[in-house]
Design an enzyme around this catalytic site. Structure first.
Site, PDB file in Angstrom:
ATOM      1  N   ASP A  66       0.969  -1.279  -0.312  1.00  0.00           N
ATOM      2  CA  ASP A  66      -0.131   0.298  -0.102  1.00  0.00           C
ATOM      3  C   ASP A  66       0.654   1.122  -0.114  1.00  0.00           C
ATOM      4  O   ASP A  66       1.382   1.290   0.969  1.00  0.00           O
ATOM      5  CB  ASP A  66      -0.767  -0.199   0.742  1.00  0.00           C
ATOM      6  N   HIS A  92       1.023   8.547   3.480  1.00  0.00           N
ATOM      7  CA  HIS A  92       1.129   7.620   4.468  1.00  0.00           C
ATOM      8  C   HIS A  92       3.062   7.832   4.712  1.00  0.00           C
ATOM      9  O   HIS A  92       3.466   7.515   5.712  1.00  0.00           O
ATOM     10  CB  HIS A  92       1.427   6.114   5.081  1.00  0.00           C
ATOM     11  N   GLY A 149      -4.515   2.490   7.913  1.00  0.00           N
ATOM     12  CA  GLY A 149      -5.529   1.726   8.924  1.00  0.00           C
ATOM     13  C   GLY A 149      -4.692   0.279   9.525  1.00  0.00           C
ATOM     14  O   GLY A 149      -4.754  -0.236  10.533  1.00  0.00           O
ATOM     15  N   ILE A 202       0.017   9.940   8.347  1.00  0.00           N
ATOM     16  CA  ILE A 202      -0.577   8.985   9.122  1.00  0.00           C
ATOM     17  C   ILE A 202      -0.279   7.423   8.652  1.00  0.00           C
ATOM     18  O   ILE A 202       0.239   6.795   7.784  1.00  0.00           O
ATOM     19  CB  ILE A 202      -1.907   8.998   9.145  1.00  0.00           C
TER      20      ILE A 202
END
Ligand code: NAI
Length: 507
Positions: free
Chosen positions: A410, A415, A433, A430
């Site tokens: 990903d 990120h 998830g 961030i």
């Protein structure tokens, strides 16, 4: 051995800084289990100024009033040999040294003076060196000893304003690493405790409601166990808070994680939630998501992972080719934003269905197209029971966790790229998830399934808030039969990052 059987009769323990906080809890528990305890405490302020005999005297009184044996010592740990002398003079031997005394002189790096640096290093690092070195010949001669050093999350991971303290605390880990090797042949076990507990050192650092829960008495059994002769742990760094303790966190240190990390491990396995990734990649590389909202264009900076469901049907292979069949289940108009619910069936080369993944994608500013608000087809998340959690586990994420997690495929720049994260409205990149979910599921698997991925059946999670790489995640768990409800909170920001989720065992 059951904890109530642990006795220390005939053993002599020095606990430094035992007049308050954690040291007091260790001294009281050791005293109640039959150890003769030297309660050392200089009785100074939080920053190391002043002195008083009161605090040590009070703890000695408490131990004696319950029938235990204890003596006070008011020396600074910098004069560690005097503390060991107190043990020898009063009890004739020394078996256990708990290096716990500590102070704080927090300043941003540019403002640290020589005395702020030196006193913090003297109390933590030199104090532990002097006290332990004075005991060492006695431990070696009797071929028995247990030594504890006290480090800190701030040493392991860093903390703003604590450069002097974190350097000293990580120094203690280095000292422990070497003493564990040097002491091994003399049956001297050395370990590091990394506590998180309510005390005067943390009263202005921990959030108030958390502070109440983090009692020093919940760390004491862990330290006392490490001090017992039947405990063979040596050279370990043990993190502990609120009744939980683990080598977890530095993952290769916990050998039960090796089956997920090492390709030559006899039980090498895929971690269950990794099964989400091939399906997610297939979805994101198709045009199914980007063309799902009529008349709307959007890019990756607007796309957030809202919810995830995974159900596993077959043992997941560690190599092979997976065929993914993707479909859009529903597109919801939430007003300003939109939610796209998509499902992926994943099959192996023989056409056997391995798993089903269902992903809700949140499209920032993607709404307002006149669609319906709710879906009757999506698999719902469920809130946990209202009682207190049955179990809680903390895991520190690495500051590099998002960078590392990108290697699983990903590669959304949200990120890793600060400019891209800013476009999405975030102060910094961030964590994915799914990386937060993986950390939480590791906690559940460890607590309730002995780290056995075969027992995993399904998981449903709602990503409530983003995790910032480096934050500590606490996963609270409730067992209801074969279902474990769990929620995950980022401790530093006190925000729930995963809410309303559950995990099913197949047993
Ligand atoms: P505390 O302030 O309640 O207890 C520390 C005790 O050490 C005090 O009673 C103090 O008088 C004594 N002390 C300070 N300098 C001394 C010296 N030179 N010689 C002898 N005694 C001295 O703090 P707390 O929280 O119980 O801390 C215990 C240890 O745990 C410290 O090493 C601290 O750095 C460490 N720690 C605590 C954490 C927490 O969450 N409370 C987190 C990480 C580490």
């Amino acid at each position: 051995m059951a904890e109530e059987n642990l006795r220390f009769d005939g053993r002599v323990a020095v606990v430094t800084g035992a007049g308050a906080g954690l040291g007091r809890a260790y001294a009281l528990l050791l005293g109640s289990r039959g150890a003769s305890v030297v309660v050392n405490d200089l009785g100074g302020s939080r920053s190391g100024d002043g002195k008083s005999s009161n605090v040590a005297d009070q703890v000695v009184q408490e131990i004696k009033s319950k029938g235990g044996k204890a003596v006070a010592d008011y020396n600074s740990v910098i004069d560690g040999e005097k503390i060991i002398q107190t043990a020898l003079e009063n009890f004739g031997r020394i078996d256990i040294v708990v290096n716990n005394a500590g102070i704080l002189r927090d300043k941003s790096f540019a403002r640290i003076s020589d005395s702020d640096w030196n006193l913090v290093h003297d109390v933590h690092l030199k104090g532990a060196f002097k006290t332990t070195q004075a005991a060492w010949p006695h431990l070696r001669q009797q071929k028995y000893g247990r030594v504890i050093f006290t480090a800190s999350n701030s040493g392991l991971y860093g903390n703003f304003g604590q450069a002097n303290y974190s350097a000293a605390k990580l120094g203690l880990v280095g000292l422990n690493n070497t003493l564990a090797i040097e002491g091994r042949s003399s049956n001297i076990n050395c370990n590091v405790i990394v506590p998180t507990a309510a005390s005067r050192l943390t009263e202005d650092i921990l959030p108030p409601d958390l502070y109440k829960e983090l009692k020093p008495e919940l760390i004491a059994p862990v330290v006392v166990w490490l001090c017992h002769e039947s405990c063979q742990e040596n050279g370990s760094v043990i993190e502990s808070a609120a009744g939980w303790a683990s080598k977890f966190g530095v993952s290769v240190q916990n050998l039960s994680n090796l089956r997920f990390l090492y390709e030559n491990h006899p039980e090498f396995s895929m971690f269950p939630t990794q099964a989400i990734i091939p399906g997610q990649m297939a979805l994101m590389s198709s045009s199914l998501i980007t063309s799902a909202i009529p008349g709307k264009q959007f890019d990756l900076s607007q796309v957030l992972h809202g919810e995830q469901y995974l159900e596993v049907y077959e043992r997941l292979p560690t190599t092979g080719t997976i065929k993914n069949v993707c479909k859009v289940i529903d597109v919801l108009d939430k007003g300003r934003h939109a939610v796209i619910i998509a499902g992926v069936d994943s099959y192996n080369e023989d056409g056997v269905k391995l798993c089903y993944g269902e992903m809700s994608t949140f499209i920032v500013n993607g709404g307002g197209f006149g669609g319906k608000r709710t879906s009757s087809k999506a698999i719902e998340a469920q809130d946990p029971p209202s009682r207190k959690p049955d179990s809680s586990v903390e895991a520190k994420t690495s500051i590099d966790q998002a960078a590392l997690y990108r290697l699983s495929g990903d590669t959304n720049p949200l990120h890793i790229d600060p400019d891209f994260a800013a476009i999405g409205g975030f102060d910094k990149p961030i964590l994915h998830g799914l990386s937060t979910l993986g950390t939480a599921v590791r906690c559940v698997l460890m607590q309730f399934a002995n780290n056995n991925p075969e027992l995993f059946k399904s998981v449903k999670a709602r990503f409530a808030k983003p995790t910032i790489p480096g934050e500590t995640l606490r996963t609270d768990m409730w067992r209801e039969g074969n279902r474990i409800h769990f929620e995950t909170t980022a401790i530093e920001s006190n925000k729930k990052v995963i809410s309303g989720k559950y995990f099913h065992f197949s047993c």
